[in-house]
Design a protein around this motif. Structure first.
Motif, PDB file in Angstrom:
ATOM      1  N   ARG A  41       0.839  -1.215   0.000  1.00 25.22           N
ATOM      2  CA  ARG A  41       0.000   0.000   0.000  1.00 25.22           C
ATOM      3  C   ARG A  41       0.866   1.254   0.000  1.00 25.22           C
ATOM      4  O   ARG A  41       0.560   2.229  -0.688  1.00 25.22           O
ATOM      5  CB  ARG A  41      -0.941  -0.009   1.210  1.00 25.22           C
ATOM      6  CG  ARG A  41      -2.023  -1.072   1.119  1.00 25.22           C
ATOM      7  CD  ARG A  41      -3.107  -0.891   2.180  1.00 25.22           C
ATOM      8  NE  ARG A  41      -2.614  -0.749   3.537  1.00 25.22           N
ATOM      9  CZ  ARG A  41      -2.389  -1.755   4.379  1.00 25.22           C
ATOM     10  NH1 ARG A  41      -2.625  -3.007   3.995  1.00 25.22           N
ATOM     11  NH2 ARG A  41      -1.965  -1.531   5.604  1.00 25.22           N
ATOM     12  N   LYS A  42       1.973   1.238   0.747  1.00 28.88           N
ATOM     13  CA  LYS A  42       2.879   2.393   0.764  1.00 28.88           C
ATOM     14  C   LYS A  42       3.517   2.604  -0.610  1.00 28.88           C
ATOM     15  O   LYS A  42       3.666   3.744  -1.062  1.00 28.88           O
ATOM     16  CB  LYS A  42       3.964   2.212   1.826  1.00 28.88           C
ATOM     17  CG  LYS A  42       3.467   2.429   3.229  1.00 28.88           C
ATOM     18  CD  LYS A  42       4.599   2.315   4.231  1.00 28.88           C
ATOM     19  CE  LYS A  42       4.100   2.610   5.634  1.00 28.88           C
ATOM     20  NZ  LYS A  42       5.185   2.614   6.618  1.00 28.88           N
ATOM     21  N   ILE A  43       3.884   1.519  -1.264  1.00 27.70           N
ATOM     22  CA  ILE A  43       4.476   1.626  -2.604  1.00 27.70           C
ATOM     23  C   ILE A  43       3.457   2.205  -3.582  1.00 27.70           C
ATOM     24  O   ILE A  43       3.758   3.131  -4.336  1.00 27.70           O
ATOM     25  CB  ILE A  43       4.996   0.252  -3.072  1.00 27.70           C
ATOM     26  CG1 ILE A  43       6.235  -0.138  -2.267  1.00 27.70           C
ATOM     27  CG2 ILE A  43       5.298   0.257  -4.573  1.00 27.70           C
ATOM     28  CD1 ILE A  43       6.665  -1.587  -2.439  1.00 27.70           C
ATOM     29  N   THR A  53      11.347   4.413  -9.946  1.00 25.77           N
ATOM     30  CA  THR A  53      12.045   3.156 -10.207  1.00 25.77           C
ATOM     31  C   THR A  53      12.064   2.327  -8.918  1.00 25.77           C
ATOM     32  O   THR A  53      11.724   2.828  -7.837  1.00 25.77           O
ATOM     33  CB  THR A  53      13.498   3.424 -10.639  1.00 25.77           C
ATOM     34  OG1 THR A  53      14.195   4.037  -9.553  1.00 25.77           O
ATOM     35  CG2 THR A  53      13.556   4.302 -11.880  1.00 25.77           C
ATOM     36  N   THR A  54      12.499   1.100  -9.040  1.00 30.68           N
ATOM     37  CA  THR A  54      12.587   0.210  -7.880  1.00 30.68           C
ATOM     38  C   THR A  54      13.469   0.807  -6.783  1.00 30.68           C
ATOM     39  O   THR A  54      13.094   0.810  -5.605  1.00 30.68           O
ATOM     40  CB  THR A  54      13.140  -1.167  -8.310  1.00 30.68           C
ATOM     41  OG1 THR A  54      12.308  -1.688  -9.340  1.00 30.68           O
ATOM     42  CG2 THR A  54      13.177  -2.140  -7.149  1.00 30.68           C
ATOM     43  N   ARG A  60      12.043   5.536  -0.692  1.00 29.88           N
ATOM     44  CA  ARG A  60      10.819   6.207  -0.240  1.00 29.88           C
ATOM     45  C   ARG A  60      10.103   5.444   0.871  1.00 29.88           C
ATOM     46  O   ARG A  60       9.576   6.056   1.795  1.00 29.88           O
ATOM     47  CB  ARG A  60       9.833   6.382  -1.395  1.00 29.88           C
ATOM     48  CG  ARG A  60      10.218   7.410  -2.409  1.00 29.88           C
ATOM     49  CD  ARG A  60       9.096   7.544  -3.417  1.00 29.88           C
ATOM     50  NE  ARG A  60       9.503   8.213  -4.627  1.00 29.88           N
ATOM     51  CZ  ARG A  60       8.714   8.363  -5.685  1.00 29.88           C
ATOM     52  NH1 ARG A  60       7.482   7.896  -5.664  1.00 29.88           N
ATOM     53  NH2 ARG A  60       9.151   8.988  -6.758  1.00 29.88           N
ATOM     54  N   VAL A  61      10.023   4.125   0.752  1.00 33.24           N
ATOM     55  CA  VAL A  61       9.269   3.346   1.740  1.00 33.24           C
ATOM     56  C   VAL A  61      10.165   2.629   2.734  1.00 33.24           C
ATOM     57  O   VAL A  61       9.690   1.834   3.534  1.00 33.24           O
ATOM     58  CB  VAL A  61       8.291   2.356   1.067  1.00 33.24           C
ATOM     59  CG1 VAL A  61       7.289   3.085   0.200  1.00 33.24           C
ATOM     60  CG2 VAL A  61       9.019   1.291   0.284  1.00 33.24           C
ATOM     61  N   LEU A  65      15.560  -3.475  -1.877  1.00 30.37           N
ATOM     62  CA  LEU A  65      15.217  -3.588  -3.300  1.00 30.37           C
ATOM     63  C   LEU A  65      14.434  -4.872  -3.566  1.00 30.37           C
ATOM     64  O   LEU A  65      13.484  -4.872  -4.349  1.00 30.37           O
ATOM     65  CB  LEU A  65      16.482  -3.577  -4.154  1.00 30.37           C
ATOM     66  CG  LEU A  65      17.224  -2.261  -4.272  1.00 30.37           C
ATOM     67  CD1 LEU A  65      18.559  -2.463  -4.985  1.00 30.37           C
ATOM     68  CD2 LEU A  65      16.383  -1.238  -5.015  1.00 30.37           C
ATOM     69  N   GLN A  66      14.844  -5.955  -2.919  1.00 28.63           N
ATOM     70  CA  GLN A  66      14.168  -7.231  -3.116  1.00 28.63           C
ATOM     71  C   GLN A  66      12.720  -7.174  -2.645  1.00 28.63           C
ATOM     72  O   GLN A  66      11.824  -7.722  -3.299  1.00 28.63           O
ATOM     73  CB  GLN A  66      14.909  -8.361  -2.366  1.00 28.63           C
ATOM     74  CG  GLN A  66      16.284  -8.644  -2.900  1.00 28.63           C
ATOM     75  CD  GLN A  66      17.355  -7.695  -2.343  1.00 28.63           C
ATOM     76  OE1 GLN A  66      17.087  -6.815  -1.518  1.00 28.63           O
ATOM     77  NE2 GLN A  66      18.578  -7.861  -2.814  1.00 28.63           N
ATOM     78  N   ASN A  67      12.479  -6.522  -1.533  1.00 31.27           N
ATOM     79  CA  ASN A  67      11.125  -6.388  -1.012  1.00 31.27           C
ATOM     80  C   ASN A  67      10.268  -5.547  -1.957  1.00 31.27           C
ATOM     81  O   ASN A  67       9.115  -5.889  -2.240  1.00 31.27           O
ATOM     82  CB  ASN A  67      11.152  -5.791   0.393  1.00 31.27           C
ATOM     83  CG  ASN A  67       9.847  -5.981   1.131  1.00 31.27           C
ATOM     84  OD1 ASN A  67       9.032  -6.814   0.791  1.00 31.27           O
ATOM     85  ND2 ASN A  67       9.659  -5.185   2.173  1.00 31.27           N
ATOM     86  N   VAL A  68      10.822  -4.452  -2.453  1.00 30.32           N
ATOM     87  CA  VAL A  68      10.084  -3.611  -3.402  1.00 30.32           C
ATOM     88  C   VAL A  68       9.776  -4.400  -4.668  1.00 30.32           C
ATOM     89  O   VAL A  68       8.657  -4.363  -5.171  1.00 30.32           O
ATOM     90  CB  VAL A  68      10.864  -2.319  -3.740  1.00 30.32           C
ATOM     91  CG1 VAL A  68      10.220  -1.586  -4.904  1.00 30.32           C
ATOM     92  CG2 VAL A  68      10.957  -1.422  -2.523  1.00 30.32           C
TER      93      VAL A  68
END
Length: 122
Positions: A41-43, A53-54, A60-61, A65-68
């Motif tokens: 939801r935050k993304i 970008t990733t 930002r959140v 990187l893997q989680n995004v």
């Protein structure tokens, strides 16, 4: 010295003003499962402010990187975001730019004739 690559060309993205889905639709489960996670939801909220970008989303959140990337995959599969362009790093690496498919998302309990006139994208 100027770079031959455009680092951040402008992104032409025009999200739909509204997307509606109904709990009885097949895609509703994927959407609800995806949005059940706070990071997802935050993304999505962050992308509604400005395409990114990733790596920008990770900053930002405040996550990896893997989680995004995991959440972006889920958001793409649920058709809540789109790949809207490509930017380049200073080293020339292509980076996909993401943005929301719609600026308003509605959950409806039941479809009726009156609701059928609204374009359903999800």
């Amino acid at each position: 010295m100027s770079t031959p690559l455009p680092l951040r060309p402008s992104i032409e993205h025009n999200p739909q003003s509204e997307s509606a889905f109904f709990l009885e639709d097949d895609g509703a489960t994927a959407i609800l499962e995806t949005l059940a996670c706070e990071k997802a939801r935050k993304i999505l909220t962050s992308l509604a402010t400005k395409p990114a970008t990733t790596s920008e989303l990770a900053d930002r959140v405040d996550t990896s990187l893997q989680n995004v990337q995991y959440h972006l995959t889920n958001l793409l599969e649920a058709e809540l975001i789109d790949e809207v362009g490509t930017w380049y790093s200073a080293k020339g690496t292509e980076m996909t730019v993401y943005a929301p498919t719609s600026m308003r998302l509605e959950l409806r309990l039941k479809s009726t004739d009156g609701y059928k006139s609204i374009e359903q994208t999800l």
